[in-house]
Write an enzyme that holds these catalytic residues in place. Sequence first.
Site, PDB file in Angstrom:
ATOM      1  N   ASN D 102       0.814  -1.220   0.000  1.00 45.41           N
ATOM      2  CA  ASN D 102       0.000   0.000   0.000  1.00 45.41           C
ATOM      3  C   ASN D 102       0.847   1.270   0.000  1.00 45.41           C
ATOM      4  OD1 ASN D 102      -2.129  -1.731   0.042  1.00 45.41           O
ATOM      5  ND2 ASN D 102      -2.766  -1.308   2.153  1.00 45.41           N
ATOM      6  N   HIS D 148     -17.909  37.290 -28.991  1.00 42.67           N
ATOM      7  CA  HIS D 148     -18.959  36.491 -29.637  1.00 42.67           C
ATOM      8  C   HIS D 148     -18.530  36.010 -31.028  1.00 42.67           C
ATOM      9  CE1 HIS D 148     -21.980  38.055 -26.658  1.00 42.67           C
ATOM     10  NE2 HIS D 148     -21.198  39.102 -26.713  1.00 42.67           N
ATOM     11  N   SER D 269      -4.428  16.272 -48.738  1.00 42.77           N
ATOM     12  CA  SER D 269      -4.891  15.154 -49.529  1.00 42.77           C
ATOM     13  C   SER D 269      -4.092  15.159 -50.814  1.00 42.77           C
ATOM     14  CB  SER D 269      -6.389  15.346 -49.775  1.00 42.77           C
ATOM     15  OG  SER D 269      -6.730  15.061 -51.092  1.00 42.77           O
ATOM     16  N   LYS D 275      -6.091  22.123 -49.881  1.00 41.44           N
ATOM     17  CA  LYS D 275      -6.831  21.917 -48.639  1.00 41.44           C
ATOM     18  C   LYS D 275      -5.856  21.432 -47.583  1.00 41.44           C
ATOM     19  CE  LYS D 275     -11.011  19.539 -47.054  1.00 41.44           C
ATOM     20  NZ  LYS D 275     -10.578  18.829 -45.871  1.00 41.44           N
ATOM     21  N   GLU D 282      -7.063  20.033 -34.247  1.00 42.97           N
ATOM     22  CA  GLU D 282      -8.297  19.290 -33.970  1.00 42.97           C
ATOM     23  C   GLU D 282      -8.053  18.214 -32.913  1.00 42.97           C
ATOM     24  OE1 GLU D 282      -8.653  18.573 -38.360  1.00 42.97           O
ATOM     25  OE2 GLU D 282     -10.806  18.668 -37.914  1.00 42.97           O
ATOM     26  N   GLN D 314      -6.909   1.036  -7.703  1.00 41.17           N
ATOM     27  CA  GLN D 314      -6.102   0.524  -8.806  1.00 41.17           C
ATOM     28  C   GLN D 314      -6.566   1.077 -10.153  1.00 41.17           C
ATOM     29  OE1 GLN D 314      -5.025  -3.730  -8.775  1.00 41.17           O
ATOM     30  NE2 GLN D 314      -5.775  -3.838 -10.871  1.00 41.17           N
TER      31      GLN D 314
END
Lengths: 478, 478, 478, 478
Positions: D102, D148, D269, D275, D282, D314
Site C-alpha cells: 500500500n 462572440h 490530400s 486543402k 483538432e 487501482q
Amino acid sequence: MFRNQRLGKTSQDVLDYLSSLEADKRIFKADLLVDRAHLIMLKENGLVSSKVCSDIFLELEKLEKNGYIIGNEEDVHEVIEKNVIVGAGPDGGRMHTGRSRNDEVATCIRLALRGEMLDLMHEQLSLIRTLVELAEKHTTTIIPGFTHTQHAQPTTLAHHLLAHADAAGRDLARLEDAYLRVNQSPLGAAAFASTGFKIDRQRTCNLLGFEGLVENSMDAVSTRDFILEVLADLSILMVNQSRLAEELVLWSTSEFGYLELDNLYASTSSIMPQKKNPDTAELARGKTGSVLGSLMAVLSICKGLPLSYNRDLQEVTPHLWRSMDWTRSTVRILDGCVSSLKFNLERLEQCAGAGFSTATELADSLVRITGMPFRTAHLIVGRIAASGRRPDLGELDSISLEYAGFRPSEHDFSEANLERALDPRSNVALRANTGGPAPVETERMIRDRLGRIAEGEERLAGRRSRVEKALGELGKER
Amino acid sequence: MFRNQRLGKTSQDVLDYLSSLEADKRIFKADLLVDRAHLIMLKENGLVSSKVCSDIFLELEKLEKNGYIIGNEEDVHEVIEKNVIVGAGPDGGRMHTGRSRNDEVATCIRLALRGEMLDLMHEQLSLIRTLVELAEKHTTTIIPGFTHTQHAQPTTLAHHLLAHADAAGRDLARLEDAYLRVNQSPLGAAAFASTGFKIDRQRTCNLLGFEGLVENSMDAVSTRDFILEVLADLSILMVNQSRLAEELVLWSTSEFGYLELDNLYASTSSIMPQKKNPDTAELARGKTGSVLGSLMAVLSICKGLPLSYNRDLQEVTPHLWRSMDWTRSTVRILDGCVSSLKFNLERLEQCAGAGFSTATELADSLVRITGMPFRTAHLIVGRIAASGRRPDLGELDSISLEYAGFRPSEHDFSEANLERALDPRSNVALRANTGGPAPVETERMIRDRLGRIAEGEERLAGRRSRVEKALGELGKER
Amino acid sequence: MFRNQRLGKTSQDVLDYLSSLEADKRIFKADLLVDRAHLIMLKENGLVSSKVCSDIFLELEKLEKNGYIIGNEEDVHEVIEKNVIVGAGPDGGRMHTGRSRNDEVATCIRLALRGEMLDLMHEQLSLIRTLVELAEKHTTTIIPGFTHTQHAQPTTLAHHLLAHADAAGRDLARLEDAYLRVNQSPLGAAAFASTGFKIDRQRTCNLLGFEGLVENSMDAVSTRDFILEVLADLSILMVNQSRLAEELVLWSTSEFGYLELDNLYASTSSIMPQKKNPDTAELARGKTGSVLGSLMAVLSICKGLPLSYNRDLQEVTPHLWRSMDWTRSTVRILDGCVSSLKFNLERLEQCAGAGFSTATELADSLVRITGMPFRTAHLIVGRIAASGRRPDLGELDSISLEYAGFRPSEHDFSEANLERALDPRSNVALRANTGGPAPVETERMIRDRLGRIAEGEERLAGRRSRVEKALGELGKER
Amino acid sequence: MFRNQRLGKTSQDVLDYLSSLEADKRIFKADLLVDRAHLIMLKENGLVSSKVCSDIFLELEKLEKNGYIIGNEEDVHEVIEKNVIVGAGPDGGRMHTGRSRNDEVATCIRLALRGEMLDLMHEQLSLIRTLVELAEKHTTTIIPGFTHTQHAQPTTLAHHLLAHADAAGRDLARLEDAYLRVNQSPLGAAAFASTGFKIDRQRTCNLLGFEGLVENSMDAVSTRDFILEVLADLSILMVNQSRLAEELVLWSTSEFGYLELDNLYASTSSIMPQKKNPDTAELARGKTGSVLGSLMAVLSICKGLPLSYNRDLQEVTPHLWRSMDWTRSTVRILDGCVSSLKFNLERLEQCAGAGFSTATELADSLVRITGMPFRTAHLIVGRIAASGRRPDLGELDSISLEYAGFRPSEHDFSEANLERALDPRSNVALRANTGGPAPVETERMIRDRLGRIAEGEERLAGRRSRVEKALGELGKER
C-alpha cells in the site's frame, strides 16, 4: 490524406500524435470485411473488373492470414491499402473507388461495435439468468430489507436479487434499442458528399448484415451519436452493477457477515487468511467510474463540432473500446461471483427480525383489523418500539386504550394477528401484492423472468445468426 | 420521517440542508393526481370508506385551487398530508394507507417527467419539421461542404440541413424508447417491501395512464435509471444541437458571412449596430455543457448506492428538471432561430466553387470515363490543383499523358465532362446515390422525412391522448 | 447590448433564454461596490466631475437600501445603470466611462467569489478543528483499521480522525492557493481591448481590496479558469468529505454499530424510532455528485471557446454559486454532525481485536526478535490464523519448529512478546513511527495540527481584514 | 495478497480483471528506486544486514538492466519481489520489512508523477516562451479583436498572443502548487497502520528527494487527492489550450484566412493539395475531452470510498498516465505548431478595419474631448454606424447637433481626432492603459513575461537538480 507525399519534413512526435494505429487494431478485421463487401458491389456494378477484384481479394486474404506490417502510416486503412497495392499492383487502388476513409472508418466502427454488443448482450443475459436462478433458491430466505442502509422491513433474498435482475433487464433493453441504431451502414457516403460513381449502398448494407442505411451521406460520416448512446447505456448498466458490487463489499464485511465471496473472486493475505478482500467487487465499482469518464470524454469531444468529419473524432473510438472491455469483463466477473456466493442464511434471518423492523406491518395490521386511523396506529407502535421490547397483546391493548380509546383485542385483533405481524416470515408472506416479497409472488416473477430471458436469448440468437449468415456468405465470395 | 416529532433540537441550517421543497414544486400537481388515484383504488378495495374518500378529495381540490402554505415540512408530500389532515381530520391520514413516501415520490417524478417528455417530443418534432421544410426550399442551393472546417466538396444547403434533421430524428427516437421505460408505475411498492394491505397496483397504474408497472417493489423505489436514461438522451440531443449552434456562430461571422440571424435571436450594441452577436446560439452551446454536467452529477450520485432507497436520491431530481428546462428551451429557441435565418446564397455558391473543391469529382470522372487507375487520376488532379488554376482540356491531356500515358480527350473525356466535373452545380447533380446531395435525391429524402414526421406526430398525439384521457377521468372521480 | 433598442420584435421565450437575472442576484452587492470604486477612480482622474460622482453615489446608496425593480433587462448591470440614469439623469451614464459589461461582470464574480471563499475557509478550518479536537479525546480509543472495508489491523480513533483532518487540511491549502488567483482585478479591461480613457486600474484594484491585476485586458474578460480551479478544489474537497460521510453511513448501520448520529443530523420514522437514518451524511454524499457535475459542466462549456468574451460564459457562473452553496452547507453540516457523534467505544475495541487482526504484528515481532526471515514468519502466522484460535507460546513454538527449524521461545521471544503482539492496545502502542497510531505519536500530531490550524486562522483573519478594510474605506467615500 | 497461495481454482478471466501489470510499467523504475531507498534505511537502522542488503541490491540492478519476466503475478511489486527472492534467496523477502504494497505503490506513483510533472513544466515553459517571443514580433501587427466570434475592436497580435501566454502561465502556476503536494513521501506508512519496526521515514524521504512526508499513515495510503489535483490542473490547462487550438482551426479556414499552419502540423490530400487540414489542432481539442473524462472518472471512483486502501484505487492510476501523455504531447505539438505559424498580416489588418469596429473609440473620443454624456455619444455613433459609411467631420457635426445640441468641431474635436479614432493603428495606440494593446504596453508586458519565464526556468532547474542529486546519490549506494 497521405501526409508524407506532399508535406515537408516530419517528426516522430507529430506522427505519434496523429496516429490511430493502436486503436485501429480493434477494427482490422472489420476493415477487411468492409473491403470485401465494397469490392463485390463495385464488381457487380461494373466499377471494377472481376480480375482486379480477384487480385485484391487474394491480397486481403493474405493480410487476414498473415497480419500486417506497419510502416509510417497513420491508420489501418492506409496500411491495408498500401499492402494491397504492393501485392496487386496499382489496380489495388481501385478498391478505394467511390468511397473514402470517412465512410470506411464509420462503417468499421459500427461493424466491430455490433459484434461487441452481441457478446455483451449474451453476457448480460447470463448474469440476469444467474440472478434469477439464485433467486429461485431463495424465495423463502428471509433477509433484512434496507432503506438508508438501515434495516427497515424484512424481505427475502429472492425479492432483493430480482430487483437487481429487473434493473439488469432494463440495461439489456436499452442495449437492444441501441443495437438497431448502431447496426446501420454508412458505407458509400464517401467523404461526406456521396460519389459520382453509381454505387449500390443497399447492396453493401446487405452484404455486411446491417439493418439499414445511415442515409444522408453527410450525417453518415459526421455522427458519432451511436457511440454516445452505447457509452451512455454502458454507463447506466455499470452504475446498476456498481450497486450490486457495493452490496457484495458491504455484505461481506465481518460486521455484516451476510455472505462470503468464493476465493476465486476475492484475494487474501498469506498472513491474514481470515481476511478475504472483495477485490473483484471493488474493481467493478472502480471500473464503473472509468466508464463514466469515457462517456464524459466523448460527450465533450463531440460538443460543438461543426459538420462533417473532424479529426477530433479520432479521439472518440478508443474510449468506446476501453469502456466496452471494462463493461464486458465486469458483467462476466460479477456473473461468476454472484453464482458462487455463499450466504449466511442464519445470520440473515436473525438480522431480519432484529430491531423491531416489523413495526410497519404491526401498525398496518392494527389499521386493517381494528379500523383505527393510520396515524393513531403509528403512534401506538412508535410507543411500543421505543420500549425496545417485543410487545404482548396486553401491552398493545393498554397502549391502544390510551391513544385510540379501545383495546385491539376487543376488535378482532388476536394473538395470532400479533404473531403474524411480528414474525418476519409470516410478515413477508402477507406482502403478496404484485411485486412484493411473498414467496407466492416472487415465484410468479421468477417464472415470468425466466420466460423473458428465454425470449431475449432467442432474439439475440436471431440477430447473431442474421449477421453471421451475411458475413459467412461474404466470406465465400471471391 | 417526521423529524420534529421525536428528534431533539433542530436548526434552520440542517432543515435547509434536508429540504427538497424547492424542487418539489415541480411535482406538486403530480402528487395531487397520485393521491387521487391511490384514494380511488383504496375505496374500491374497501380500504377507506366513501365518506373519508370524499372528504379527502375535497381537501385535495382546495389545495389544487388555493395552493399551499409551507411550515417546517421537509417535502411536498408532508405538506399535502398535513393540509389534508387539518381539513379532513385524523382520517385524512388514511390517504397514506398502503403506500409510503418512497413509492409516492418515484411515481410523482415519473408522472411529471412523462409530461415534460411529451412536450419535448412535440418541440423536437417541430424543430425537425423546420429543418426539413427549410431544406425543401434549398435543394438547389449550392454551398461548400466541409471536413476539418475546410472546404472539401460542394454540396447543397438541403443536404446539410437534412443531416441535422436526421440526427435530430435519432434524438427523438431515443426519447420515444425512453418514454416507455419512464411511463411505468412504481405506485404500491410502499417503502420498498410492498404492503400487507390488499391493494391493486394495476388499477392505480391504469388510473394514472401508465403503460405498466415497475413490478418488483424494491426495484420500484430504488431505481433512478429512468432519470439517467433521460438525462443521457438529453445530453446526446444537446450535443447534436450544439453542433448546429456552432455552425450558426461560425456561419454568421463576418469572415464566413454565410447567414444572418434574425434580430430576435441575436443581440447587438447601441454603438456597433453592424455587430450582431449570435447570443442564442452561444447560449445553446453553453447549456449543452450544463446538461452534460447534470448527467455526470446523477451518474456519480447513483454509483455504488446499495438498495433500496437512499437519501442521496433526493439530489437527483433537481438535475433532471434543470436539464429538461435547458433542453426544451434550447430546442424551441433553435427552432425559431433556424426558421428565421437569412442565407447569403450568392456568397455560399461562390465559396462552394472556390479553391478547386471539385477536385475529387474530376479525378473520379477520369477514372469512370477513361478507366485509368484511381491513384493515377489523383496524381494528375493533384498536379493540376497545385497550379491553382482551373484547367482546360489541353492541360489535362498533357499532364495525363505524362502520368497515365494517354490523353483523356482521346478516351471519351470531353469538354462537357470537364465542365460537369468542375462546375459545383453539375458536380452536385452527379452525386445522386442514396443519401447524396443531388436535388433528385434530397427531394426524395425530404418527402420521406415529412412522412416520418407525420407518423411521429401521430404517435405523439396517441400517447398524449391516452394520458389525457386517463387523467381526465381521474379528475372526474369524487 | 441593449437588445430592445434596435432590434425588432421580441418574445418572452427568447428574453428568458438570454436572461441572467436569476444568477445575478448573487453579484448585486458586488456590483454596487465595483461601481463605487470605478467612480472614485474616474473622479480622481478627472474623467467625471465631483458633482456627477456624488449624484451617482446617492443613487447607488438608494439601490443598496431599497433594492431594485426589474423591467425587461437582461442582467443586473443594466438594471443598475437604468436605475441610476432615472435618478441622476443622463450623466448617470458616465458611470460606464472606460469600462464595459465584460470587465464589470468578471470583477463582480471575483469579488463575490472571494467573499464566499473566505467564509468557506473559515468553515473548513472549523471542521478540521472539530476533527482534531475529537481526535484529542480518542488517542487511546482502539478501533479496527480497514483495508478493502475489511478489518486489517487495530488502530485508534484519533489516528483515523487525523487522517480525515489531514485530507481536509490539503483541501484548505488548495483553496488558499486558488484564493490568490481569484482575488485579482480585471476591472478596466473594458470590452477586452482596454480603453482610450486614461484610467488607473491599480487604483480600483486597491479600492476593492484585490491582490493584483489580471493584467492583459483580453485575458481579463476571457478567462474563467479561476472558476474552473475553484470548482475543481470544491470537487476534491467534497470527494474527501464524501469519504467521511460514507463512513458515517456505514458505521451507524446496526451491523457496524460503531457510532450514533445526533438526532439533529438524522431522521427517524414515527413508527420505527429505533431506526435512525443518516440523512445528512447521505445528502453530503449526494451533493458531492452535484459538485462534480458542475465542474464537468463548466469544463465542457469553456472547452474550445475562442477569445475573448463569448455568451456561453453566462452559463458558467450559476454552476459556481450552486456548488459553493452545496459545499459550504456540507462542510457546516458535517462539522456539526461530527462534533455530536456518539461512539460505541466498547464495540469498537471488541471489533478491533476480533478476527486475528494483529497477525501482521505477530509476524513482525517474530522477525524482529528471533531474526527469522520475513516470509517464514508469515507462513507461521498464517498457519496459526487458519486455526482461528488465539495461539499460546507452546503452539507458536511447535509451528515455528516445523517451518523455521527453531522455537521462538528459545530465541528471546517471551510470553510478554506474544501478549504485546496480540493485544490490540499494546499492538497499537508499538506503532510509534512518524504518522503511526501510537498515542505518543498521535498526541504529537494533534499538537502540531492545532498549531497549523491557529496559523491558518491567523492567515484567514489577515485576508479578511485586508478586504474589509478596503471595502470599509470604499464605503466611506462619497 | 498472494492470491494463488491459499485460494482455490483460478481463471485467466479473473486474473486479467485483477491485474495492474499493464499500468505498472509506468512505475517499474520508480519501484526499483523505492526498493533501494527502503533497503538503505533498513540497513542503517539495523533491520537488515549489510550482506542481505548487498545481495538484494545486486538483484535489483540485474532487474533494472535486464528487465523482468512476468508470471502469474498481479502487479509489478510482486514481480520484483519474486525475482529478488529467486536470486537472493529467502532473505530477499526482507526487502519488504516494515512496509507494505500500500505505501509502496503510493510512493511509486508520486515518484513517477513528479518526474512527469517536471517534464511537463519544462514543456509548458517552452510553450509560454514561444507565445511571448512570437508576440514580440507582432506588437504592431493589427488584428481584429473578437467578442462572440464577431469583430468588436481592433487589437494587436501581440496582445492576443499574450492573453494565451498569461493563461498558460496560470496553468503552470497551478502545476507548481500541486508539485509541492505531490512530492511528499508516504513510504513507511506500511499497510496504513505504520509498523512496529523502528524505521526512519524521514531518511527514505530524503533519499528519494521528496519535500516532506504524508505523515498520517492512514492518510498516506488512502488518499489519491494529489492525483485528483493534478488531473484537475491538466484539465484546466487543456481547456486553455483547446481555446488556442480552436482559434488555429478557425483562423486557418479559407473564410478567415488569417494564418497557415506549417505542413508538419497539418495534413493534406493527394488530390486537394490546396486543402490543408489542421489535424493537430483538432486532435488537441479532442484530447482535451479525453483529459476531462479522466478527471471525471477518478473523481467518481474516489467518491464515497471509506478509509483506508480499497482496490478501486487501482483503477485510478491508468487515467493519470494517459492524461499526462495526452497533455504533454499536446503542449509540445502546440508549441511547435505555434512557432511555425505563418500569419497573413495584410488580411488581418484589413479585417481589423472593416465593419466600423472602431465605433467604441469614436464615441469615447467624443466624450473625452467634448465632454458630452456617454449615452449621447453612443447614440451619435450608432447613427453613423447604421449608415455603413466612414463619416467625415461635417457628418459627425450635423448628427451631433441633432442629438447633443452642439457641433464637436466647435468643441476641440478635430479632423485629427476623428482620424485617430477611426484608424485601427492609431486607435490601438490610444489604448495604453495597463494590459492594453498599445505597443508601448505590450512591449512592457513582454519584457515582464520574459523575466517571469526566466524565473520559472530557474525554479524548475532547482527542483530538478534537487531530485536528481538525491537519486544520483541513491544510485551510488551499494
